[in-house]
Design a protein around this motif. Structure first.
Motif, PDB file in Angstrom:
ATOM      1  N   LYS A 163      14.896   6.212 -31.357  1.00  0.00           N
ATOM      2  CA  LYS A 163      13.639   5.957 -30.642  1.00  0.00           C
ATOM      3  C   LYS A 163      13.750   4.725 -29.760  1.00  0.00           C
ATOM      4  O   LYS A 163      13.226   4.693 -28.637  1.00  0.00           O
ATOM      5  CB  LYS A 163      12.493   5.801 -31.637  1.00  0.00           C
ATOM      6  CG  LYS A 163      11.123   5.696 -30.978  1.00  0.00           C
ATOM      7  CD  LYS A 163      10.021   5.686 -32.012  1.00  0.00           C
ATOM      8  CE  LYS A 163       8.651   5.616 -31.341  1.00  0.00           C
ATOM      9  NZ  LYS A 163       7.557   5.611 -32.365  1.00  0.00           N
ATOM     10  N   TRP A 165      16.330   3.691 -28.242  1.00  0.00           N
ATOM     11  CA  TRP A 165      17.263   3.925 -27.134  1.00  0.00           C
ATOM     12  C   TRP A 165      16.904   5.153 -26.296  1.00  0.00           C
ATOM     13  O   TRP A 165      17.529   5.389 -25.262  1.00  0.00           O
ATOM     14  CB  TRP A 165      18.677   4.124 -27.694  1.00  0.00           C
ATOM     15  CG  TRP A 165      19.329   2.887 -28.197  1.00  0.00           C
ATOM     16  CD1 TRP A 165      19.197   2.329 -29.433  1.00  0.00           C
ATOM     17  CD2 TRP A 165      20.245   2.050 -27.481  1.00  0.00           C
ATOM     18  NE1 TRP A 165      19.967   1.206 -29.539  1.00  0.00           N
ATOM     19  CE2 TRP A 165      20.626   1.013 -28.359  1.00  0.00           C
ATOM     20  CE3 TRP A 165      20.782   2.081 -26.193  1.00  0.00           C
ATOM     21  CZ2 TRP A 165      21.524   0.008 -27.986  1.00  0.00           C
ATOM     22  CZ3 TRP A 165      21.680   1.085 -25.814  1.00  0.00           C
ATOM     23  CH2 TRP A 165      22.031   0.065 -26.695  1.00  0.00           C
ATOM     24  N   ARG A 166      15.942   5.933 -26.727  1.00  0.00           N
ATOM     25  CA  ARG A 166      15.760   7.278 -26.169  1.00  0.00           C
ATOM     26  C   ARG A 166      15.524   7.283 -24.673  1.00  0.00           C
ATOM     27  O   ARG A 166      15.964   8.189 -23.973  1.00  0.00           O
ATOM     28  CB  ARG A 166      14.615   8.017 -26.882  1.00  0.00           C
ATOM     29  CG  ARG A 166      14.537   9.497 -26.481  1.00  0.00           C
ATOM     30  CD  ARG A 166      15.797  10.226 -26.875  1.00  0.00           C
ATOM     31  NE  ARG A 166      15.906  11.572 -26.352  1.00  0.00           N
ATOM     32  CZ  ARG A 166      16.513  11.895 -25.212  1.00  0.00           C
ATOM     33  NH1 ARG A 166      17.071  10.957 -24.451  1.00  0.00           N
ATOM     34  NH2 ARG A 166      16.588  13.157 -24.827  1.00  0.00           N
ATOM     35  N   ASP A 167      14.825   6.293 -24.152  1.00  0.00           N
ATOM     36  CA  ASP A 167      14.543   6.277 -22.713  1.00  0.00           C
ATOM     37  C   ASP A 167      15.789   6.010 -21.880  1.00  0.00           C
ATOM     38  O   ASP A 167      15.796   6.272 -20.674  1.00  0.00           O
ATOM     39  CB  ASP A 167      13.473   5.230 -22.394  1.00  0.00           C
ATOM     40  CG  ASP A 167      12.100   5.619 -22.905  1.00  0.00           C
ATOM     41  OD1 ASP A 167      11.897   6.816 -23.195  1.00  0.00           O
ATOM     42  OD2 ASP A 167      11.241   4.725 -23.018  1.00  0.00           O
ATOM     43  N   ASP A 168      16.836   5.506 -22.518  1.00  0.00           N
ATOM     44  CA  ASP A 168      18.036   5.104 -21.773  1.00  0.00           C
ATOM     45  C   ASP A 168      19.189   6.088 -21.894  1.00  0.00           C
ATOM     46  O   ASP A 168      20.048   6.145 -21.015  1.00  0.00           O
ATOM     47  CB  ASP A 168      18.504   3.724 -22.257  1.00  0.00           C
ATOM     48  CG  ASP A 168      17.463   2.645 -22.003  1.00  0.00           C
ATOM     49  OD1 ASP A 168      16.907   2.614 -20.887  1.00  0.00           O
ATOM     50  OD2 ASP A 168      17.192   1.850 -22.923  1.00  0.00           O
TER      51      ASP A 168
END
Length: 298
Positions: A163, A165-168
């Motif tokens: 969660k 790191w998910r945007d990256d």
């Protein structure tokens, strides 16, 4: 690599010579395992005969990742992953991080991993596993390549780490998914992909997956053998040696399609389309279609 037509003709009983109605992608094939050393080309011919046209060869440590890259260079239809399995997380250091970063820049490498958390066996401590996984999450961001994830008995901590790191990270697949409904929905809420194996063919421990498979969106589902492991228990004939191999993937797809209520061809096509998009693969391929190694152009 020596093998003969007899190897191809005799190894699989007639009842196990499956042929998928659509080309398949096996997203998890441990072809660097010692059990494949003596007959790899026959294994690849049998895969082709079964219409398993693309194989993602799993790299679980530096040596096996380098071997996976070498196989991908040699055989059309093969691609590699490169990572450090949580069992070997205690070996993670700056030198290993640099070597993995170099591998991730290779065109043959299509994913970062196999990496993740395994709190079932704890061959490395949970702290060591989290440190190595965190570092490989960073390498996935740096390379822009998707993640190939291993998780056992660590679903909650895995979701917490992902969660953050998910945007990256680009995309991620939890390979060989075997967990429960809550864990599945936690991964789907993070827009992760799910890899299913012959675990679903095991009436002792895979029965719950037969219900869960209906709840995985088709565009998030991929298939794999995880060979030489996880030989399906419900095969219609016995296989000498008990070694799983990519040619048996159509049986797994047939089983998933049955429990999902789909046609085998429809499921085969959908999972392959999903895998090709996930790993950024462009066209239908074939592992050693003639039975002889074909050197790729560099």
């Amino acid at each position: 690599m020596a093998d003969t037509d007899a190897t191809f003709d005799d190894f699989l009983p007639e009842a196990l010579r499956f042929h998928s109605p659509a080309p398949l992608v096996d997203i998890g094939a441990n072809l660097t395992h010692d059990s494949f050393a003596h007959d790899l080309e026959a294994v690849l011919r049998r895969a082709r005969a079964a219409n398993v046209t693309t194989l993602i060869v799993t790299g679980t440590d530096l040596a096996h990742a380098e071997q996976a890259v070498a196989l991908a260079q040699r055989y059309p239809g093969l691609h590699a992953t490169a990572g450090v399995h949580p069992h070997d997380a205690s070996r993670w250091d700056s030198g290993l991080a640099a070597a993995m970063g170099d591998l991730h820049r290779r065109p043959e490498v299509v994913a970062v991993g196999e990496c993740g958390l395994d709190f079932n066996r704890n061959f490395s401590t949970p702290e060591e596993q989290e440190r190595a996984f965190e570092a490989q999450l960073g390498l996935a961001v740096e390379s822009g390549k998707p993640l190939f994830i291993h998780e056992r008995d660590a679903g909650r901590r895995m979701r917490e780490m992902l969660k953050a790191w998910r945007d990256d990270i680009a995309d991620a697949v939890v390979h060989c998914f075997t967990a429960d409904r809550d864990t599945l929905y936690g991964y789907l809420d993070l827009d992760l992909h799910i890899g299913l194996t012959g675990w679903i063919c095991d009436e002792r421990r895979g029965h719950h997956l037969r219900e869960l498979v209906k709840e995985i969106p088709l565009e998030r589902l991929m298939v794999e053998t995880d060979c030489p492991y996880l030989l399906p228990r419900d095969l219609p004939a016995k296989l000498k040696g008990r070694r799983n191999e990519p040619a048996l993937l159509p049986w797994i797809v047939r089983e998933i399609a049955h429990w999902r209520g789909y046609g085998e061809g429809e499921l085969a096509q959908a999972t392959s389309d999903t895998a090709r998009a996930f790993f950024r693969l462009s066209s239908v391929e074939g592992p050693t279609p003639t039975g002889h190694a074909q050197q790729k152009e560099s």
